[in-house]
Design a protein around this motif. Structure first.
Motif, PDB file in Angstrom:
ATOM      1  N   GLN A 202      -4.893   9.502  -4.915  1.00 19.69           N
ATOM      2  CA  GLN A 202      -5.438   9.339  -3.570  1.00 19.69           C
ATOM      3  C   GLN A 202      -5.905  10.643  -2.948  1.00 19.69           C
ATOM      4  O   GLN A 202      -6.935  10.688  -2.283  1.00 19.69           O
ATOM      5  CB  GLN A 202      -4.386   8.680  -2.666  1.00 19.69           C
ATOM      6  CG  GLN A 202      -4.146   7.211  -2.964  1.00 19.69           C
ATOM      7  CD  GLN A 202      -2.982   6.650  -2.181  1.00 19.69           C
ATOM      8  OE1 GLN A 202      -2.235   7.386  -1.530  1.00 19.69           O
ATOM      9  NE2 GLN A 202      -2.802   5.341  -2.223  1.00 19.69           N
ATOM     10  N   TRP A 203      -5.131  11.725  -3.141  1.00 16.34           N
ATOM     11  CA  TRP A 203      -5.519  12.940  -2.424  1.00 16.34           C
ATOM     12  C   TRP A 203      -5.079  14.250  -3.085  1.00 16.34           C
ATOM     13  O   TRP A 203      -5.760  15.261  -2.969  1.00 16.34           O
ATOM     14  CB  TRP A 203      -4.983  12.909  -0.996  1.00 16.34           C
ATOM     15  CG  TRP A 203      -3.484  13.044  -0.877  1.00 16.34           C
ATOM     16  CD1 TRP A 203      -2.566  12.042  -0.940  1.00 16.34           C
ATOM     17  CD2 TRP A 203      -2.731  14.249  -0.679  1.00 16.34           C
ATOM     18  NE1 TRP A 203      -1.292  12.532  -0.802  1.00 16.34           N
ATOM     19  CE2 TRP A 203      -1.356  13.891  -0.628  1.00 16.34           C
ATOM     20  CE3 TRP A 203      -3.090  15.584  -0.549  1.00 16.34           C
ATOM     21  CZ2 TRP A 203      -0.346  14.823  -0.461  1.00 16.34           C
ATOM     22  CZ3 TRP A 203      -2.075  16.535  -0.373  1.00 16.34           C
ATOM     23  CH2 TRP A 203      -0.719  16.140  -0.324  1.00 16.34           C
TER      24      TRP A 203
ATOM     25  N   MET B  51      -6.257  11.409   5.368  1.00 11.73           N
ATOM     26  CA  MET B  51      -7.599  11.347   4.795  1.00 11.73           C
ATOM     27  C   MET B  51      -8.609  12.162   5.587  1.00 11.73           C
ATOM     28  O   MET B  51      -9.598  12.645   5.030  1.00 11.73           O
ATOM     29  CB  MET B  51      -8.054   9.893   4.688  1.00 11.73           C
ATOM     30  CG  MET B  51      -7.247   9.071   3.696  1.00 11.73           C
ATOM     31  SD  MET B  51      -7.157   9.822   2.045  1.00 11.73           S
ATOM     32  CE  MET B  51      -8.878   9.774   1.566  1.00 11.73           C
TER      33      MET B  51
ATOM     34  N   LYS C 156       0.036   7.379  -7.404  1.00 14.65           N
ATOM     35  CA  LYS C 156      -0.801   7.041  -6.245  1.00 14.65           C
ATOM     36  C   LYS C 156      -1.146   8.282  -5.443  1.00 14.65           C
ATOM     37  O   LYS C 156      -2.298   8.475  -5.038  1.00 14.65           O
ATOM     38  CB  LYS C 156      -0.078   6.016  -5.372  1.00 14.65           C
ATOM     39  CG  LYS C 156       0.040   4.634  -5.998  1.00 14.65           C
ATOM     40  CD  LYS C 156       0.815   3.696  -5.084  1.00 14.65           C
ATOM     41  CE  LYS C 156       0.967   2.308  -5.723  1.00 14.65           C
ATOM     42  NZ  LYS C 156       1.792   1.415  -4.879  1.00 14.65           N
TER      43      LYS C 156
END
Length: 259
Positions: free
Chosen positions: A156-157, A109, A152
């Motif tokens: 998420q990214w 992250m 996911k």
């Protein structure tokens, strides 16, 4: 509090945050932190919940408490970066995001936050560098993951990373590499887009990019697919070509679409 009770409470807190019950989530997080005052994860969750409700000072307080427990806790540095960015101190935000990725354990992250920050600041070369690092070093076996895990990863990214990456490549006129990344993105996302006749933003973008680099074979193939597979009206296709001539690759000139 037993492990099962903790997991049940964490799930409850997650649901409360998801459905906008921030005050209840914060109250439950305080219960958890009172029970486990030295747990850095619970301290960071409380900091994150306070950030959700714009209680920046309280958020920073619990970030610092988490760092007292573990001075190298990446999640706490990420949160401090988010607080700094919210206060429009981008230099400080970059410093904290950099600290979040400087620890021994790779922190996905932190790299994503840098990608988003650099894109906002139009630092496109930096976006490309950090985004390519993300794609090369995290969830390496994502193509072999289950459909649920792929969803996911995408949410998420991966989606945010690819979109900022290919946009930055376009803005630095690296068009062929942008095409490569758009195609990678579309291939991964095919897990989620089940309708073969759904005309997507990326289809239009690829059409424009092929016309930008003047690749005759790709131009013809893309135009045929748009006209005969997606059934896009010919006047819209003509307008998209005008966009390219005028430099509108990621956007559109409304005047070109007026009947």
């Amino acid at each position: 509090m037993t492990e099962q009770e903790v997991e049940k409470l964490l799930q409850k807190i997650s649901n409360q945050r998801m459905f906008g019950e921030a005050e209840k989530a914060i109250a439950n997080l305080h219960i958890l932190n009172n029970e486990f005052p030295q747990n850095k994860r619970y301290l960071a969750l409380l900091a994150s919940a306070y950030l959700d409700v714009n209680a920046d000072d309280a958020s920073l307080e619990y970030c610092n408490k988490a760092l007292e427990v573990d001075p190298y806790y990446s999640e706490a540095f990420e949160l401090k970066g988010m607080i700094a960015e919210k206060k429009e101190d981008d230099d400080l935000a970059e410093k904290y995001y950099r600290e979040s990725i400087s620890q021994e354990v790779p922190f996905k992250m932190g790299y994503l936050r840098l990608v988003l920050l650099y894109y906002k600041l139009a630092r496109y070369d930096d976006v490309i560098m950090e985004a390519e690092h993300l794609l090369a070093n995290f969830d390496k076996n994502r193509d072999e993951s289950s459909a649920e895990d792929q969803r996911k990863i995408f949410a998420q990214w991966l989606s945010l990373t690819y979109i900022r990456l290919y946009s930055s490549l376009i803005r630095t006129e690296q068009f062929e590499k942008a095409i490569e990344k758009v195609n990678e993105y579309v291939a991964f996302r095919s897990t989620y887009v089940k309708d073969p006749y759904q005309f997507l933003t990326e289809d239009e973008l690829l059409f424009k990019l092929y016309h930008t680099i003047q690749d005759p074979e790709k131009m013809e193939s893309s135009e045929d697919r748009i006209l005969n597979h997606y059934m896009v009206p010919s006047n819209i296709v003509a307008a998209m070509k005008k966009d390219v001539e005028q430099g509108y690759i990621e956007s559109a000139n409304p005047e070109n679409y007026q009947q």
